[in-house]
Design an enzyme around this catalytic site. Structure first.
Site, mmCIF file in Angstrom:
data_model
loop_
_atom_site.group_PDB
_atom_site.id
_atom_site.type_symbol
_atom_site.label_atom_id
_atom_site.label_comp_id
_atom_site.label_asym_id
_atom_site.label_seq_id
_atom_site.Cartn_x
_atom_site.Cartn_y
_atom_site.Cartn_z
ATOM 1 N N GLY A 179 0.786 -1.227 0.000
ATOM 2 C CA GLY A 179 0.000 0.000 0.000
ATOM 3 C C GLY A 179 0.817 1.275 0.000
ATOM 4 O O GLY A 179 0.309 2.339 0.380
ATOM 5 N N SER A 180 2.070 1.216 -0.481
ATOM 6 C CA SER A 180 2.859 2.462 -0.471
ATOM 7 C C SER A 180 2.262 3.481 -1.442
ATOM 8 O O SER A 180 2.309 4.687 -1.190
ATOM 9 C CB SER A 180 4.330 2.188 -0.785
ATOM 10 N N ASN A 181 1.682 3.020 -2.536
ATOM 11 C CA ASN A 181 1.039 3.962 -3.460
ATOM 12 C C ASN A 181 -0.234 4.541 -2.854
ATOM 13 O O ASN A 181 -0.546 5.707 -3.056
ATOM 14 C CB ASN A 181 0.734 3.283 -4.802
ATOM 15 N N MET A 259 -3.186 -7.056 -7.897
ATOM 16 C CA MET A 259 -2.485 -8.030 -8.727
ATOM 17 C C MET A 259 -3.411 -9.032 -9.422
ATOM 18 O O MET A 259 -2.971 -10.097 -9.828
ATOM 19 C CB MET A 259 -1.431 -8.765 -7.882
ATOM 20 N N VAL A 261 -6.700 -9.502 -12.426
ATOM 21 C CA VAL A 261 -7.251 -8.825 -13.611
ATOM 22 C C VAL A 261 -8.728 -8.509 -13.393
ATOM 23 O O VAL A 261 -9.515 -9.415 -13.097
ATOM 24 C CB VAL A 261 -7.085 -9.723 -14.852
ATOM 25 N N ASN A 276 -4.588 2.481 -13.420
ATOM 26 C CA ASN A 276 -3.673 1.481 -12.856
ATOM 27 C C ASN A 276 -2.266 2.052 -12.841
ATOM 28 O O ASN A 276 -1.873 2.766 -13.761
ATOM 29 C CB ASN A 276 -3.703 0.220 -13.731
ATOM 30 N N HIS A 278 1.624 0.919 -13.000
ATOM 31 C CA HIS A 278 2.382 -0.271 -13.421
ATOM 32 C C HIS A 278 3.878 0.051 -13.398
ATOM 33 O O HIS A 278 4.296 1.103 -13.899
ATOM 34 C CB HIS A 278 1.944 -0.685 -14.833
ATOM 35 N N HIS A 340 9.464 2.943 -7.243
ATOM 36 C CA HIS A 340 8.423 3.354 -6.289
ATOM 37 C C HIS A 340 8.449 4.861 -6.045
ATOM 38 O O HIS A 340 7.406 5.497 -5.934
ATOM 39 C CB HIS A 340 8.612 2.624 -4.949
ATOM 40 N N GLU A 343 6.646 6.397 -8.794
ATOM 41 C CA GLU A 343 5.219 6.018 -8.737
ATOM 42 C C GLU A 343 4.473 6.930 -7.773
ATOM 43 O O GLU A 343 3.362 7.389 -8.062
ATOM 44 C CB GLU A 343 5.068 4.568 -8.252
HETATM 45 C C1 GAR Z 1 3.574 -1.085 -7.386
HETATM 46 O O1 GAR Z 1 4.942 -1.061 -7.710
HETATM 47 C C2 GAR Z 1 2.738 -1.163 -8.629
HETATM 48 O O2 GAR Z 1 3.326 -0.532 -9.744
HETATM 49 C C3 GAR Z 1 2.660 -2.652 -8.848
HETATM 50 O O3 GAR Z 1 2.504 -3.169 -7.548
HETATM 51 C C4 GAR Z 1 3.216 -2.354 -6.662
HETATM 52 C C5 GAR Z 1 2.357 -2.094 -5.441
HETATM 53 O O4 GAR Z 1 3.109 -1.507 -4.433
HETATM 54 N N1 GAR Z 1 1.576 -2.989 -9.700
HETATM 55 C C6 GAR Z 1 1.637 -3.917 -10.649
HETATM 56 O O5 GAR Z 1 2.629 -4.580 -10.844
HETATM 57 C C7 GAR Z 1 0.376 -4.075 -11.463
HETATM 58 N N2 GAR Z 1 0.622 -4.838 -12.638
HETATM 59 P P1 GAR Z 1 2.388 -0.833 -3.198
HETATM 60 O O6 GAR Z 1 1.391 -1.870 -2.649
HETATM 61 O O7 GAR Z 1 3.486 -0.541 -2.232
HETATM 62 O O8 GAR Z 1 1.689 0.397 -3.685
#
Ligand code: GAR
Length: 369
Positions: A179-181, A259, A261, A276, A278, A340, A343
């Protein structure tokens, strides 16, 4: 101005004849080159290496307007040609008036014709292709540097929409991991960089940290049973997620590390309203562990992309993209950490861009009533 390097079509035709006699090759490419960026300079260096003399057909101002609309070009034709001519890779430029370089190709008869990787030999304009065949030019398609384009530069310069909507954008966030995003979205809201409110967080993983973060912030959060298949989201789960997002009345759905679809029951209801994030420079490296794919491929750069979600995986229209370098001693972990960081910047700003535009349309509609 480097007058000496700005030529007419006739002069270039003569140069081509001279080069030919010396057994040398004239390489030709064309374009608008409105705001020069590293994607252009790399492309032109690669093109120059294919022969002995690189000539560029520069679309005139009128021809850029006809191709890109009334707000372009940003820079005038002579300025664009002058900037190009100051590059070491460029031997000559020639301004041409038609939208396509077909007549210039016929006049110059280049040995090699170069186009950027958004084309294939088959997608070239038919007249242009016929002219190239006629003069016997060899066609080379060169890859374009990802995340570098004039339109992305312009978007960045505009800093997204400036008009902050009257009410916050209502967000539904789906995530499977740390959940860092999601935290970056909450931080952007706290710091008033994003006028939004997270209405709901859903996860396919019962113990996902994203759920814990949400609960700490008093945001409704729950686990949705994804079904038996470890990579798919069962039909009943798609229905449940759709129902919960609808009840929460969200404007935008954010896949922040989700993660699995999602499919049409959700996509059709939230058309153009699902984003999304990515961890790659799409269209490179779709699917899982995209940063590892970039390392394995020996890429010199990786990055992150925010895109609209459509049925095809990691394929919808790109809203925002940012590159990071891949360093010699990178491990998957160090590279992912760097990805990250970007992102966490591009996701909140992409949400603002798409969400503010959505609410602006809504406000405009309701003021008509
Ligand atoms: C992120 O790096 C995101 O880009 C990736 O999952 C991570 C989630 O990190 N998403 C995918 O790969 C989707 N295909 P987070 O839980 O720390 O936000």
């Amino acid at each position: 101005m480097e007058e000496s390097r700005l030529f007419s079509a006739e002069e270039l035709a003569q140069i081509r004849e001279d080069l030919d006699r010396e057994g040398k090759k004239l390489v030709f490419t064309n374009g608008c080159f409105d705001l020069l960026h590293v994607g252009h300079t790399r492309y032109l260096s690669d093109a120059a290496r294919l022969g002995d003399f690189l000539a560029i057909g520069v679309n005139s101002d009128a021809s850029v307007r006809s191709l890109k609309g009334p707000l372009r070009p940003i820079n005038m034709e002579n300025d664009r040609a002058e900037v190009l001519c100051s590059l070491r890779s460029v031997s000559a430029a020639c301004i041409f008036g038609e939208p396509r370089a077909t007549n210039l190709i016929r006049a110059i008869k280049p040995h090699i014709y170069v186009k950027g990787g958004d084309y294939t030999v088959d997608s070239l304009d038919l007249d242009e292709r016929a002219a190239l065949d006629e003069v016997g030019a060899e066609v080379k398609i060169l890859p374009l540097a990802p995340a570098r384009s004039t339109s992305l530069t312009l978007k960045r310069l505009q800093g997204g929409p400036t008009r902050i909507p009257r009410r916050p954008i209502r967000l539904g966030v789906l995530g499977s991991g740390t959940g860092s995003n999601f935290q970056a979205i909450l931080d952007a809201i706290d710091n008033q960089r994003l006028h939004a409110k997270v209405e709901l967080v859903l996860s396919d993983m019962p113990d996902a940290d994203i759920l814990k973060i949400a609960k700490r912030h008093g945001i409704p959060a729950s686990h949705v049973d994804p079904g038996e298949n470890p990579s798919r989201l069962a039909d009943h789960a798609q229905e449940e997620i759709r129902g919960r997002l609808l009840v929460a009345g969200v404007d935008l759905v954010i896949l922040a590390g989700f993660m699995r679809v999602i499919k049409s029951p959700i996509i059709s209801v939230f058309k153009n309203r699902i984003l999304n994030i990515h961890p790659s420079l799409l269209p490179r490296h779709r699917g899982r562990a995209a940063w590892k794919q970039a390392l394995d491929a020996g890429d010199k750069e990786a990055g992150a992309t925010v895109h609209h979600v459509i049925e095809a995986i990691d394929a919808g229209e790109i809203v925002s993209q940012q590159a990071v370098p891949v360093l010699e001693d990178d491990t998957p972990e160090t590279l992912l950490e760097r990805i990250h960081t970007v992102e966490h910047v591009i996701l909140p700003s992409a949400i603002a861009e798409v969400g503010y535009a959505l609410l602006a349309t809504e406000e405009a509609e309701s003021s008509k009533l």
